[in-house]
Design an enzyme around this catalytic site. Structure first.
Site, PDB file in Angstrom:
ATOM      1  N   LYS A 138      36.033  65.251 -13.215  1.00 42.87           N
ATOM      2  CA  LYS A 138      35.225  66.249 -12.502  1.00 42.87           C
ATOM      3  C   LYS A 138      34.616  65.581 -11.264  1.00 42.87           C
ATOM      4  O   LYS A 138      35.152  65.705 -10.173  1.00 42.87           O
ATOM      5  CB  LYS A 138      34.125  66.823 -13.412  1.00 42.87           C
ATOM      6  CG  LYS A 138      34.562  68.051 -14.165  1.00 42.87           C
ATOM      7  CD  LYS A 138      35.288  67.764 -15.413  1.00 42.87           C
ATOM      8  CE  LYS A 138      35.440  69.000 -16.275  1.00 42.87           C
ATOM      9  NZ  LYS A 138      36.262  68.834 -17.426  1.00 42.87           N
ATOM     10  N   TRP A 159      33.264  72.375 -26.430  1.00 35.07           N
ATOM     11  CA  TRP A 159      33.332  70.901 -26.467  1.00 35.07           C
ATOM     12  C   TRP A 159      32.365  70.336 -27.485  1.00 35.07           C
ATOM     13  O   TRP A 159      32.683  69.386 -28.205  1.00 35.07           O
ATOM     14  CB  TRP A 159      33.101  70.312 -25.076  1.00 35.07           C
ATOM     15  CG  TRP A 159      34.114  70.810 -24.089  1.00 35.07           C
ATOM     16  CD1 TRP A 159      33.895  71.601 -23.011  1.00 35.07           C
ATOM     17  CD2 TRP A 159      35.531  70.587 -24.128  1.00 35.07           C
ATOM     18  NE1 TRP A 159      35.071  71.885 -22.377  1.00 35.07           N
ATOM     19  CE2 TRP A 159      36.095  71.282 -23.028  1.00 35.07           C
ATOM     20  CE3 TRP A 159      36.380  69.885 -24.982  1.00 35.07           C
ATOM     21  CZ2 TRP A 159      37.467  71.275 -22.761  1.00 35.07           C
ATOM     22  CZ3 TRP A 159      37.752  69.883 -24.718  1.00 35.07           C
ATOM     23  CH2 TRP A 159      38.270  70.573 -23.630  1.00 35.07           C
ATOM     24  N   ASP A 165      27.165  64.038 -23.770  1.00 35.85           N
ATOM     25  CA  ASP A 165      28.443  64.263 -23.099  1.00 35.85           C
ATOM     26  C   ASP A 165      28.118  64.854 -21.725  1.00 35.85           C
ATOM     27  O   ASP A 165      27.700  65.995 -21.622  1.00 35.85           O
ATOM     28  CB  ASP A 165      29.287  65.244 -23.935  1.00 35.85           C
ATOM     29  CG  ASP A 165      30.581  65.674 -23.235  1.00 35.85           C
ATOM     30  OD1 ASP A 165      30.843  65.204 -22.105  1.00 35.85           O
ATOM     31  OD2 ASP A 165      31.331  66.479 -23.822  1.00 35.85           O
TER      32      ASP A 165
HETATM   33  C1  LIG Z   1      31.840  68.998 -21.255  1.00 36.38           C
HETATM   34  C2  LIG Z   1      33.210  68.511 -21.616  1.00 36.38           C
HETATM   35  N1  LIG Z   1      33.357  67.640 -22.626  1.00 36.38           N
HETATM   36  C3  LIG Z   1      34.564  67.180 -23.001  1.00 36.38           C
HETATM   37  C4  LIG Z   1      35.709  67.578 -22.348  1.00 36.38           C
HETATM   38  C5  LIG Z   1      37.041  67.041 -22.799  1.00 36.38           C
HETATM   39  O1  LIG Z   1      37.441  66.060 -21.925  1.00 36.38           O
HETATM   40  P1  LIG Z   1      38.874  65.349 -22.004  1.00 36.38           P
HETATM   41  O2  LIG Z   1      39.880  66.366 -21.624  1.00 36.38           O
HETATM   42  O3  LIG Z   1      38.721  64.225 -21.020  1.00 36.38           O
HETATM   43  O4  LIG Z   1      39.054  64.855 -23.392  1.00 36.38           O
HETATM   44  C6  LIG Z   1      35.618  68.462 -21.263  1.00 36.38           C
HETATM   45  C7  LIG Z   1      36.822  68.878 -20.527  1.00 36.38           C
HETATM   46  O5  LIG Z   1      36.815  69.726 -19.672  1.00 36.38           O
HETATM   47  C8  LIG Z   1      34.328  68.936 -20.892  1.00 36.38           C
HETATM   48  O6  LIG Z   1      34.195  69.803 -19.871  1.00 36.38           O
END
Ligand SMILES: Cc1ncc(COP(=O)(O)O)c(C=O)c1O
Length: 354
Positions: free
Chosen positions: A192, A101, A168
């Protein structure tokens, strides 16, 4: 009986929240109308939005000067909105590369200006959190990922930061106490610890915005959403409503201190078993182990089929590891009870004793 749901996200939500949410889809507020068929401008929904924002503020003890937004596009859209709104023309940003991510966030920022990667744990398949780096004040902001959902690592202590601190927190928000005043922008996908996928919580310090010299498209400008109380366009009414219910559940049960202590008990229970049972080994560095996502391997692959059958028979769901780590991942978000972790630990012990 619900399954013991260890899914990484979307994931377990409190059963009482699911019941209240399903009732509201049929008959919201006893008005003989569904939550999802009334105007978002109607008072009942405006009340939902206000309550959700108020609960975020209360649970995280957010000081004055921050706005709470429920946006769309997932945490992935924030990877791009952050540099759009914070990286000055000709400016530089700094990132910590702690996993898939973070890498995606870095890739987006590169489209807007220079990116310095201050720490990178890709050399060991992201099984640790880089430390010992220095953040300088010539960067417009520093970005990190508090919890690495795929690799099972978590930042335990945030760095002191002479520039804007952006985080994030998609996979550990509301799971432990944080000092929001140290952060300038926090974002988290709902799916989550908050609610269904479809909304992203953004907590942003108002005074940091409007300083890049960039022309920002209306929908991607945080100020657009702040000026309209997160109702510039039709908000994701159902995810916001369920998030409100989950935050109310958290508050009613004792808030962040309550859940933080249970999350610690759950993590201690499972990590103790991994460390004492010769059939298992953890994949993350011990000091960086996540309390939300526990990643582990079987030391004896001949037991794999048996173990998989045993946990499935015990009513456990979602234990398979992410393909980039392999093995197993037990995601233990706020709504997962301690008893579910005990069921998993019992299965692990039984496997070793067989
Ligand atoms: C730490 C983290 N950041 C970003 C994301 C991406 O999120 P989204 O699917 O809402 O774009 C995730 C998805 O699991 C994540 O665990």
């Amino acid at each position: 009986m619900k399954k013991h749901n260890f899914s990484a996200g979307p994931c377990i939500l409190p059963l009482e929240v699911l019941k209240q949410a399903s009732e509201a889809v049929i008959n919201f507020n006893n008005d003989d109308l569904s939550l999802i068929e009334i105007s978002h401008r109607s008072q009942p929904f405006v009340d939902v939005m206000n309550k959700a924002q108020g609960l975020v503020k209360e649970l995280l003890e957010i000081p004055k000067g921050y706005s709470i937004l429920f946006l769309q596009g997932g945490a992935s859209l924030e990877f791009l909105m952050v540099p759009f709104n914070l990286l000055k023309k000709g400016g530089k940003s700094a990132y910590l590369n702690t996993g898939a991510w973070a890498k995606k966030a870095i890739a987006e920022a590169k489209g807007f200006g220079q990116v310095e990667v201050l720490g990178d744990s890709s050399d060991k398949n992201f099984n640790y959190i880089p430390k010992g780096y220095t953040i300088t004040n010539d960067v417009d902001y520093f970005h990190c990922t508090s919890n690495n959902t795929i690799y099972g690592t978590q930042i335990k202590e945030f760095p002191s930061c002479p520039t804007l601190l952006v985080c994030d927190m998609s996979s550990d928000i509301f799971s432990r106490k944080i000092d929001v005043s140290k952060f300038d922008l926090i974002y988290a996908g709902a799916q989550k610890n908050m609610g269904p996928a479809g909304t992203t919580l953004v907590i942003v310090k108002d005074e940091i915005l409007g300083k890049t010299g960039r022309n920002i498209p209306t929908m991607l400008d945080y100020n657009t959403h702040i000026s309209k109380g997160s109702m510039f366009n039709t908000p994701p009414v159902f995810p916001v409503y369920v998030s409100m219910l989950t935050l109310q559940w958290l508050k009613n049960n004792g808030g962040i201190n309550w859940v933080g202590s249970i999350n610690q008990q759950k993590a201690d229970l499972l990590y103790d078993e991994i460390d004492s049972n010769p059939l298992f080994e953890g994949t993350a560095n011990k000091e960086d182990r996540s309390n939300m996502n526990v990643t582990f391997l079987l030391t004896d692959s001949s037991k794999e089929v048996k173990f998989n059958n045993m946990w499935e028979e015990a009513g456990i769901n979602g234990l398979k590891g992410h393909r980039s780590v392999g093995g197993y991942r037990a995601s233990m978000y706020n709504a997962l009870p301690l008893e579910s972790v005990q069921v998993l630990v019992d299965v692990m012990r039984k496997l070793a004793n067989n």
